[in-house]
Write an enzyme that holds these catalytic residues in place. Structure first.
Site, PDB file in Angstrom:
ATOM      1  N   LYS A   1       0.631  -1.127  -0.081  1.00  0.00           N
ATOM      2  CA  LYS A   1      -0.037  -0.059  -0.040  1.00  0.00           C
ATOM      3  C   LYS A   1       0.674   1.260  -0.007  1.00  0.00           C
ATOM      4  O   LYS A   1       2.151   1.325   0.187  1.00  0.00           O
ATOM      5  CB  LYS A   1      -0.968   0.049   1.280  1.00  0.00           C
ATOM      6  CG  LYS A   1      -0.149   0.062   2.561  1.00  0.00           C
ATOM      7  CD  LYS A   1      -1.276   0.166   3.685  1.00  0.00           C
ATOM      8  CE  LYS A   1      -0.507   0.133   4.732  1.00  0.00           C
ATOM      9  NZ  LYS A   1      -1.232   0.386   6.231  1.00  0.00           N
TER      10      LYS A   1
ATOM     11  N   TYR B   1      14.068  31.656   4.036  1.00  0.00           N
ATOM     12  CA  TYR B   1      13.282  32.170   4.480  1.00  0.00           C
ATOM     13  C   TYR B   1      13.277  32.619   6.036  1.00  0.00           C
ATOM     14  O   TYR B   1      13.772  31.824   6.870  1.00  0.00           O
ATOM     15  CB  TYR B   1      12.209  31.367   4.316  1.00  0.00           C
ATOM     16  CG  TYR B   1      11.322  31.389   3.072  1.00  0.00           C
ATOM     17  CD1 TYR B   1      11.077  32.429   2.311  1.00  0.00           C
ATOM     18  CD2 TYR B   1      11.639  29.966   2.509  1.00  0.00           C
ATOM     19  CE1 TYR B   1      10.678  32.265   0.936  1.00  0.00           C
ATOM     20  CE2 TYR B   1      10.999  29.998   1.098  1.00  0.00           C
ATOM     21  CZ  TYR B   1      10.592  31.100   0.394  1.00  0.00           C
ATOM     22  OH  TYR B   1      10.239  30.887  -1.047  1.00  0.00           O
TER      23      TYR B   1
END
Ligand SMILES: Cc1ncc(COP(=O)(O)O)c(C=O)c1O
Length: 364
Positions: free
Chosen positions: A35, A259
């Site tokens: 999965k 940033y």
């Protein structure tokens, strides 16, 4: 030519890990849990490889994951762990998938236009996630009654029964209790002549350290990918992650990086911009915590991690645009990232973004 960042996937290591698991399992077959894009490793090549090793059962989260593999030509039995909306029930039958059922009410809604649907009944023996509630001996009667009702539905064929351990890596008594409840339900069903072909419970941790009696299939994901959640030796990480140096600059004392300007150069220094960011799964949480390996040197990540890039300190390393640095590899595997990110290796691996190219050592 890799443009920015790539995950190297070693199908050889996957094979090795499967063989190690087989040593514990003996004759018990393994359902490979593929999965979530095979925990980020690429569902198709991984499933193809595992199928070539003789694995016939695969665990997926949704019918769409199974459909993609079936459409790509993978032969096998696909068990959908999650609840499929009954709206899609025809696909389950048409594609021969196996659906998990957690109640009579749900099983009733899966009636296809024609034929029957294969299901595995899920017991909730303590995980409190999916399944018929069976947390103690007092719940066994109700559980058995519910399963008998499911079995009475003409459109349902019960091909398996399973449960999931909540803490097999850490809590032996609780795992033993879950295991015992699971086997008791199966025994009770047997006395009523309800014989269910597949009985599975163990995940990676349980395969490696719990009692496997009474089950005839086990399910593994994380150990196949190289990170068993218990202390055992020999498993090899399947994925490594490398990002390209795309720019190099010299900073003057007092220059700030990225940033919010949380890093200020204390002196003249050399930094490199590498092409991996939080969209690629290199989480912002690694800011000021992590390092990469370049020419056998640990290079700190400087300043905030951006969406597509971040900066590293290469003051002491002769560096070149176009070189790749290791974000995750043998010398610094997913456990290091998991520790930095205060999470588990499962999350590190499944977070690796779709735009990270997967490069395979061998495709069968
Ligand atoms: C139902 C089920 N079985 C098996 C597994 C595989 O567990 P592991 O990766 O710990 O082996 C999972 C993973 O979450 C799961 O949800």
């Amino acid at each position: 030519m890799v443009n920015r960042v790539y995950a190297k996937i070693s199908l050889e290591n996957l094979t090795h890990n499967y063989r190690l698991l087989k040593r514990n399992l003996g004759n018990i077959p393994l359902m490979a849990v593929v999965k979530a894009n095979a925990y980020g490793h690429g569902a198709l090549p991984v499933t193809k490889k595992l199928a070539s090793l003789g694995i016939t059962h695969f665990g997926v989260a949704s019918f769409k994951e199974a459909k993609a593999l079936i459409d790509a030509g993978i032969k096998g039995s696909f068990l959908v762990f999650g609840i499929t909306d009954p709206y899609y029930r025809e696909v389950l039958t048409e594609e021969g998938m196996i659906q998990t059922v957690d109640s009579y009410a749900y099983a009733s809604k899966l009636k296809p236009k024609e034929g029957t649907i294969d299901v595995h009944v899920k017991l909730d023996t303590g995980m409190s996630r999916f399944g018929i509630y069976c947390h103690s001996d007092k719940d066994i009667d109700n559980t058995v009654t519910e399963i008998l009702k499911i079995a009475s539905l003409d459109h349902i064929h019960i091909d398996g029964i399973y449960t999931h351990f909540a803490a097999a890596e850490a809590d032996r008594p609780f795992t033993e209790k879950q295991h015992r409840l699971f086997l008791e339900v199966i025994d009770r069903l047997k006395t009523m002549e309800v014989v269910i072909p597949w009985k599975h419970a163990a995940n990676s941790a349980a395969i490696l350290n719990a009692d496997l009696s009474g089950i005839n299939m086990a399910r593994s994901g994380i150990a196949l990918y190289g990170y068993p959640p218990v202390d055992v030796y020999g498993f090899l990480p399947v994925m490594s992650l490398y990002a390209k140096i795309v720019s190099i600059r010299t900073l003057k004392k007092g220059d700030t990086v990225s940033y919010s300007r949380i890093f200020t150069a204390p002196d003249v220094m050399k930094i490199a911009t590498i092409a991996i960011g939080y969209e690629d799964g290199y989480l912002r949480f690694n800011t000021s915590r992590d390092y990469v390996i370049y020419k056998n040197t640990k290079c700190r990540v400087l300043g905030k991690i951006c969406m597509d890039a971040c900066m590293i300190d290469v003051t002491d390393v002769p560096s070149k645009v176009g070189d790749f640095v290791c974000v995750m590899c043998e010398q610094k595997d997913a456990r290091v990232l998991a520790k930095n990110q205060q999470t588990i290796t499962y999350e590190v691996l499944t977070n690796i973004g779709n735009r990270v190219e997967r490069v395979y050592d061998d495709e069968t």
